[in-house]
Design an enzyme around this catalytic site. Sequence first.
Site, short mmCIF file in Angstrom:
data_model
loop_
_atom_site.label_atom_id
_atom_site.label_comp_id
_atom_site.label_asym_id
_atom_site.label_seq_id
_atom_site.Cartn_x
_atom_site.Cartn_y
_atom_site.Cartn_z
NE ARG A 1 50.19 45.44 45.80
CZ ARG A 1 49.24 45.13 44.93
NH1 ARG A 1 49.47 45.29 43.64
NH2 ARG A 1 48.11 44.65 45.34
CD GLU B 1 45.90 47.14 53.75
OE1 GLU B 1 44.66 47.07 53.71
OE2 GLU B 1 46.64 46.59 52.90
CG LEU C 1 40.91 60.24 51.05
CD1 LEU C 1 42.00 59.75 51.99
CD2 LEU C 1 40.67 59.20 49.97
CE1 TYR D 1 42.27 43.13 54.41
CE2 TYR D 1 42.14 45.41 55.17
CZ TYR D 1 42.53 44.48 54.23
OH TYR D 1 43.19 44.89 53.11
CG ASP E 1 39.56 42.59 51.67
OD1 ASP E 1 39.51 41.46 51.14
OD2 ASP E 1 40.09 43.56 51.11
CB CYS F 1 37.89 37.11 41.59
SG CYS F 1 36.55 35.98 42.00
CB CYS G 1 37.09 28.40 40.51
SG CYS G 1 35.76 29.49 40.99
FE1 SF4 Z 1 37.01 34.14 40.54
FE2 SF4 Z 1 36.75 31.54 40.25
FE3 SF4 Z 1 36.60 33.09 38.13
FE4 SF4 Z 1 38.94 32.75 39.38
S1 SF4 Z 1 37.76 31.22 38.29
S2 SF4 Z 1 38.07 34.70 38.65
S3 SF4 Z 1 38.26 32.57 41.50
S4 SF4 Z 1 35.19 33.07 39.84
#
Ligand code: SF4
Length: 380
Positions: free
Chosen positions: A28, A40, A83, A123, A141, A195, A211
């Site tokens: 990064r 990647e 790897l 991707y 992905d 998430c 969400c």
């Molecule tokens: Fe994932 Fe939705 Fe929870 Fe955010 S709110 S971490 S997008 S499940």
Amino acid sequence: MLNGRELATFRKQLLGWFRQFRRDLPWRRTKDPYRIWLSEIMLQQTRVAAAVPYYERFLERFPGVPALAAAPQQEVLRLWSGLGYYRRARNLQKAAQQIVAKHGGQFPARWDDALALPGIGTYTAAAILSIAFGEKQAVLDGNVARVLARLGAIHGDIRESRRWQELQASADGLLEPKSPGDWNQAMMELGATLCIPKSPQCLLCPVAQFCEGRRLGIAESLPEKRKKRAAVDVILAAAVFLDENGWTLLLPAPSKENQSQESLAEYVPLLVSNLWHFPTVAGLRNPAAKLRAYLGKLIRGSRNRSLRFVPADEVHHTVTYRDITIKPSLIRVKRLPRIKGSERVQLNDISVLPVSNLTHKVARAARAALAAAASAAARR
Ligand code: SF4
């Protein structure tokens, strides 16, 4: 579906969170497409923490595309050793050679040119081109797909082609056109850090208010599990020769010619890597006898009959749906047998040649058997 204002807020909140909390990772700190490409490829099937030291060692030896293109393949595989999924390394080098031949050694900035390189799919092309060149291509992905499935409360198998296309369309619709590189990384970062597959950290999520999965209380159960292919048990037997000076021998990646031998043809795909390995055979029934017979073919003459096999602890290894059990035998010899194409290496340092994790595990088991035999002898 978000309206214009919601979309603007969604983008602002996710990008703001990413810029404040992103992990400081070596790839990064650069816009060099070669370095981003390398990261990647390494990160496919490999965790970040495991990939970092490989990434750094690889760049030290191959600081740019021309160095990678010109290197002996053995050297590239050796630095990749451990790897796994060695096709990645082979494709990486093939692509580097094409970049030198067709693009003057510079990673191509055009979508079609990037996609034409071995090992680069949509991707990877989207990730490299958006981060290095600001190309407006959204990545999709496994991590991003999970986030999108939860955001939209999408049921069913997300890998199913129609659903995957719909997810790609939602990723495209969310993409922040002013900063596509940061945007893509933000989506991936959200999937990798908050998430996450089990117990998503919704309380910390910068886009929780959008969400649907969370609102319905079903986020953790999404995406729905795919049916797993049934596991297949495979049993291998490996011979670890050891002479008085600690040398052992490894066989090269099987050539087409010797793959036609039954024993080799069976186990080659399991060692996956077409790398250096101990003499090995496959067989659910009596693999030790098969190994002896196989060594009989490799080593001509009476020496084979007098070899003493000391069983080492079994080694377990999983490659996709295959559960592999490998039974190593330690074979102490005065002098290593002559086997066509084999190489001598120290058992304590087999990584001077490119070898797979499975081969490392076998070497460890053989060293443990050796240590156990030495301590038993000391007690007598
Ligand atoms: Fe994932 Fe939705 Fe929870 Fe955010 S709110 S971490 S997008 S499940």
